[in-house]
Design an enzyme around this catalytic site. Sequence first.
Site, mmCIF file in Angstrom:
data_model
loop_
_atom_site.group_PDB
_atom_site.id
_atom_site.type_symbol
_atom_site.label_atom_id
_atom_site.label_comp_id
_atom_site.label_asym_id
_atom_site.label_seq_id
_atom_site.Cartn_x
_atom_site.Cartn_y
_atom_site.Cartn_z
ATOM 1 N N ASP A 36 -7.814 10.606 -3.926
ATOM 2 C CA ASP A 36 -6.738 10.594 -5.483
ATOM 3 C C ASP A 36 -6.237 11.026 -4.603
ATOM 4 O OD1 ASP A 36 -5.252 11.692 -6.924
ATOM 5 O OD2 ASP A 36 -6.726 11.986 -8.863
ATOM 6 N N HIS A 37 -5.441 10.197 -3.901
ATOM 7 C CA HIS A 37 -4.175 11.063 -3.087
ATOM 8 C C HIS A 37 -2.894 11.378 -4.412
ATOM 9 C CE1 HIS A 37 -1.752 10.343 0.351
ATOM 10 N NE2 HIS A 37 -2.698 9.331 1.610
#
Lengths: 360, 453
Positions: free
Chosen positions: B423-424
Amino acid sequence: MSGLVQLISADGQRLPAPDVETWVADIDDERLLALYEDMVVVRRIDTEATALQRQGELALWPPLLGQEAAQIGSGRALRDDDFVFASYRENAVAYCRGISVTDLVRVWRGTTQSGWNPFTYNMATPQVIIGAQTLHATGYALGIQNRGTDAVAVAYFGDGATSEGDVNEAMVFAASYKAPVVFFCQNNQWAISEPVRLQSRTSIVDRALGFGIPGIQVDGNDVLAVMAVTRLALDRARRGEGPTFIEAVTYRMGPHTTADDPTRYREPAELAEWQVKDPITRLATYLRARGVLTDESSMAVDNTADQVAAELRAGCLGLADPEPLSLFEHVYAAPHSRLAEQRDRYLSYLQMFEPAGATR
Amino acid sequence: MSIVRWIAATHSVSWVSVMAVKEFVLPDLGEGLTESEIVAWHIKEGDTVELNQVIADVETAKALVELPSPHAGTVTHLYVEAGTTVAVGERIVSFEVAGAEPSPAPAEAPPNLVGYGAVTESQDAPARRPRRESGPRLGSVPRLESSGTLPRRSTPPVRRLASQLGVDLQLLLGTGDGGIITRADVEAAASNPTPRAEVATVESAKANSAAAHSAAGSDSADSITVPVTGVRRLMAEAMVRSVTTAPQATVFLSVDVTRTVDLLAELRATPEFTNLRLTFLSAVVKAVCSALARHPEVNSRWNDATADITKFRHVTLGIAAATPRGLLVPVIPAADSLDLAAVATALDALVKTSRAGTTRPADLSGGTFTISNVGAFGVDAGTPIVNNGEAAILAVGAVARRPWEWEGQLALRHVATLSLSFDHRVLDGKQSSSFLSDVGLLLSNPARAFALA
């Protein structure tokens, strides 16, 4: 009194218990048969209400299957002037108080805010907030003390509720003031999906000791033993000796409510283990051995149960939906301008349906 | 007041006599459910049934329950096939009933009495209550609309009027505040009908989609439509949620895992592991837990509501498992506290319970990191989708013997490819690469665990 109190074993044998059985010396065969009928009838009420929920006639129903003896044994020990504060599962206790089967389901059909007048039956309407009713019971018991009568307040709750703050506070006050209250805990082994062994490192009855309240652990599937210990506890309260805690060890054989699926969190073997201890089967075995329960009397009991179920179904289906504006009727005793404003706004909203209604 | 009385009257009991056909609509079997699946019928048309006789098994989002017959009589029609998901309020069966009996109040959704709530299962639900948007929100994403058009805003009385006058709200432009459709709009549309062609298109499109939806598997010459229910449905929803809320990226690493393979073979021969299924996945779990201890930021989650990050002190490890019902992600609680034997035992138990379908709901929640063993299907790598509420997911490819540089020469080595999606919002490329390279290091040389621990 230590250990589990039992008068009729799971296989239907009468057990000697000298210090307890005196409390039920008057319960002869005929009265035992009446207790049997009560249990069969409330199980039938429970089955019918569950079916009504599945058929879309009730929004929800909390079944008591397996807990008949705990509720009938204690409910039938009460005097009319005692006052019951129960949770949502005590439908058999309500039955003992004379509440009609239709009144039992009105709330669950959503047609009323309250199924009955508490002061008509000396039983408060079901408390859905876990354990909150124990505070009401203790408070009511303090009121009894002030009035100086020998009535008793009885709080019904489950094993899970004993972990709630409310229940602990109720017990602290009851013990401090020696209030005439009986804490009747049905340990049905499951707080929805939480097993009792996970939430209490001691047996539930031992929790009472910490408050200075004497505790009795009784086989909650033994209707006679439950009646005996309830009478004992009521007697202590009437004589001014203060609260008693009863742990009725029983088992919720069905789901927590009709919106629950117990097979997701418990093993089938556990249910099988408790089916052997069924409260109705054991009393039937005992009464059959004594020749009191015959094929004929058994059929009569079943017929009574079917009649009550039919009465429940007809009563439930016959309940009319309330007038929408009646919602505002019992909020305040005196006129209230803000509420009147809301009521008027809702009325004009309802009137927006009018042409549509006229064409239907 | 006449209106109020009318509403009350429609809900009251009416009496019918002699032979009457009674339709039974699917009730809300839990609290606040909108649909359920008819798993099996226990009756067929023409059968005689008793009151409360079990007629069907129905699976809701909450429970598998038995449906007792609401009438005594003869089954005249089953409207839906077993395996179909039915909306609450849709008719499912009809009975011919003898004599007079009180007919129940019209089936409208009963009120939700206790605040249990329930998941919204149907895509239609948001359309019924359009949400009022209050300006742009951080990280907001476009909502998925099943129809591809935005629902028209209106009020319940207006919707009722529209349905009675046969006016399709989707074809109207509201003239009220903020584009809301008013009574006047509906009445105008009713007296001045929309050109026929347009209506027909919409109607037939609706009919087509309705037919495709309601049939249990409607077949045509070149396609078959199957209903999606239960676990597969939940999987689909979870994936959409993840992909539409978390920006995700994937990094890859191919590793020579020969030493781990050798170590596992050696351990299997020892008494401690004789009776255990010591798989390569067990070693990956150990490597992941060690690496997570060094990279706590990977064992964390993004909180949408508060726009902050929660780091977990322990690893609740999800293991993606293919089951006959669809994808499940059962978890191993406190996986970081387990030794290799305990990990092997836990994995074995988890695989067995998920295949048997006896995984408890409690064992499916609370994961903080997930491993997907795609190698079990013989593939080398993948771009897994991060499980909701977690920061990263590791896909483990098949371990295969490949030509690889080994001590300055080409040799056949056991090689596996690791793929880490993250999850950036929580992690950047540097953090996730550094974590993945630690996992790789441990698998290429398990002795490095000494140095890490």
